[in-house]
Design a protein around this motif. Structure first.
Motif, PDB file in Angstrom:
ATOM      1  N   UNK A 195      16.163  38.284  26.529  1.00 41.67           N
ATOM      2  CA  UNK A 195      16.690  37.524  25.201  1.00 41.67           C
ATOM      3  C   UNK A 195      15.079  37.878  24.806  1.00 41.67           C
ATOM      4  N   UNK A 196      14.179  37.562  24.627  1.00 42.00           N
ATOM      5  CA  UNK A 196      12.692  37.147  24.170  1.00 42.00           C
ATOM      6  C   UNK A 196      12.077  38.478  24.128  1.00 42.00           C
ATOM      7  N   UNK A 197      11.944  39.343  22.708  1.00 41.52           N
ATOM      8  CA  UNK A 197      11.967  38.194  21.660  1.00 41.52           C
ATOM      9  C   UNK A 197      13.108  39.137  20.973  1.00 41.52           C
ATOM     10  N   UNK A 198      14.186  40.265  21.081  1.00 39.49           N
ATOM     11  CA  UNK A 198      15.180  40.324  20.978  1.00 39.49           C
ATOM     12  C   UNK A 198      15.010  41.644  20.507  1.00 39.49           C
ATOM     13  N   UNK A 199      15.334  41.767  18.849  1.00 36.50           N
ATOM     14  CA  UNK A 199      16.027  42.546  17.752  1.00 36.50           C
ATOM     15  C   UNK A 199      15.033  42.594  16.767  1.00 36.50           C
ATOM     16  N   UNK A 200      14.799  41.563  16.427  1.00 36.31           N
ATOM     17  CA  UNK A 200      13.588  40.986  15.338  1.00 36.31           C
ATOM     18  C   UNK A 200      12.366  41.289  15.465  1.00 36.31           C
ATOM     19  N   UNK A 201      11.721  42.172  14.247  1.00 36.21           N
ATOM     20  CA  UNK A 201      10.559  42.522  14.069  1.00 36.21           C
ATOM     21  C   UNK A 201       9.763  41.423  13.176  1.00 36.21           C
ATOM     22  N   UNK A 202       9.762  40.769  13.318  1.00 38.92           N
ATOM     23  CA  UNK A 202       9.800  39.523  12.788  1.00 38.92           C
ATOM     24  C   UNK A 202       8.816  38.258  14.321  1.00 38.92           C
ATOM     25  N   UNK A 203       9.948  38.863  15.347  1.00 37.23           N
ATOM     26  CA  UNK A 203      10.001  37.695  16.520  1.00 37.23           C
ATOM     27  C   UNK A 203       8.814  38.596  17.914  1.00 37.23           C
ATOM     28  N   UNK A 204       9.063  40.698  17.759  1.00 35.58           N
ATOM     29  CA  UNK A 204       8.451  41.162  18.372  1.00 35.58           C
ATOM     30  C   UNK A 204       6.782  40.572  18.033  1.00 35.58           C
ATOM     31  N   UNK A 205       6.527  41.100  16.424  1.00 32.23           N
ATOM     32  CA  UNK A 205       5.139  40.499  16.048  1.00 32.23           C
ATOM     33  C   UNK A 205       4.421  39.090  16.370  1.00 32.23           C
ATOM     34  N   UNK A 206       5.154  38.342  16.760  1.00 33.94           N
ATOM     35  CA  UNK A 206       5.379  36.623  17.333  1.00 33.94           C
ATOM     36  C   UNK A 206       5.261  36.724  18.756  1.00 33.94           C
ATOM     37  N   UNK A 207       6.167  37.394  19.280  1.00 34.43           N
ATOM     38  CA  UNK A 207       5.377  37.820  20.878  1.00 34.43           C
ATOM     39  C   UNK A 207       3.860  38.805  20.788  1.00 34.43           C
ATOM     40  N   UNK A 208       4.136  39.845  19.915  1.00 36.37           N
ATOM     41  CA  UNK A 208       2.964  40.147  20.260  1.00 36.37           C
ATOM     42  C   UNK A 208       1.350  39.353  20.051  1.00 36.37           C
ATOM     43  N   UNK A 209       1.476  38.220  19.304  1.00 32.64           N
ATOM     44  CA  UNK A 209       0.862  37.430  18.948  1.00 32.64           C
ATOM     45  C   UNK A 209       0.888  36.515  19.771  1.00 32.64           C
ATOM     46  N   UNK A 210       1.003  35.543  20.669  1.00 34.76           N
ATOM     47  CA  UNK A 210       1.422  35.104  21.999  1.00 34.76           C
ATOM     48  C   UNK A 210       0.700  35.633  22.779  1.00 34.76           C
ATOM     49  N   UNK A 211       0.876  36.728  22.945  1.00 35.05           N
ATOM     50  CA  UNK A 211       0.288  37.420  24.199  1.00 35.05           C
ATOM     51  C   UNK A 211      -1.250  37.656  24.207  1.00 35.05           C
ATOM     52  N   UNK A 212      -1.114  37.758  23.091  1.00 32.85           N
ATOM     53  CA  UNK A 212      -2.597  37.866  22.345  1.00 32.85           C
ATOM     54  C   UNK A 212      -3.527  37.043  22.605  1.00 32.85           C
ATOM     55  N   UNK A 213      -2.712  35.655  22.138  1.00 31.64           N
ATOM     56  CA  UNK A 213      -3.843  34.410  22.087  1.00 31.64           C
ATOM     57  C   UNK A 213      -3.904  33.872  23.722  1.00 31.64           C
TER      58      UNK A 213
END
Length: 157
Positions: free
Chosen positions: A44-62
């Motif tokens: 269920x993470x990041x789900x369907x929200x664009x903001x949560x997807x962006x947070x997911x990308x930032x998380x994987x980057x860091x």
């Protein structure tokens, strides 16, 4: 071998492009795809929200940058000579274990087959290597590690 549930898997040539199967469960992608509707690391993470997807990308980057930092950290080289002791070896082992675990998390995130996650993982590893592993930002003062063209990879593969 139990073949009783083989009818639940749709054939690949006639399956619809959606990620939902007939019984409502999620189907895992087996090829790279673009889109924000994905699952990375947790159900269920990041789900369907664009903001949560962006947070997911930032998380994987860091996570990728942190993996590279640990791979090139002086904590992994440890002290040499008479100052080397068991506590330094335990710290070195703990840092290595943490780095390996983070590398596996990045690998699992990439296994979501989301092209955006794959690209930010590559960008994170590249940025981490540029900052911590390459000669670009190093002091040119006789560093023995500077002779190595490509240091050991941060990947636990």
């Amino acid at each position: 071998m139990d073949h009783g549930h083989m009818h639940d898997i749709p054939p690949s040539s006639s399956s619809p492009p959606s990620s939902m199967m007939n019984n409502g469960s999620m189907m895992m992608h087996m090829t790279f795809f673009w889109g924000k509707n994905t699952e990375v690391l947790f159900s269920g993470w990041p789900g369907t929200s664009s903001g949560m997807y962006a947070l997911c990308l930032i998380f994987v980057f860091f996570l990728s940058v942190l993996t590279e930092w640990l791979a090139h950290s002086s904590l992994l080289r440890g002290p040499t000579g008479d100052s080397a002791n068991r506590s330094a070896g335990l710290i070195q082992t703990a840092v290595y274990t943490l780095r390996t675990g983070l590398a596996y998390l990045v690998m699992l995130a990439v296994m979501s087959f989301n092209a955006g996650v794959f690209l930010v993982a590559l960008a994170g590893h590249g940025t981490g290597f540029l900052l911590f592993g390459s000669r670009t930002f190093r002091n040119p003062s006789g560093d023995q590690q500077a002779k190595v063209l490509l240091p050991p990879s941060g990947c636990a593969c």
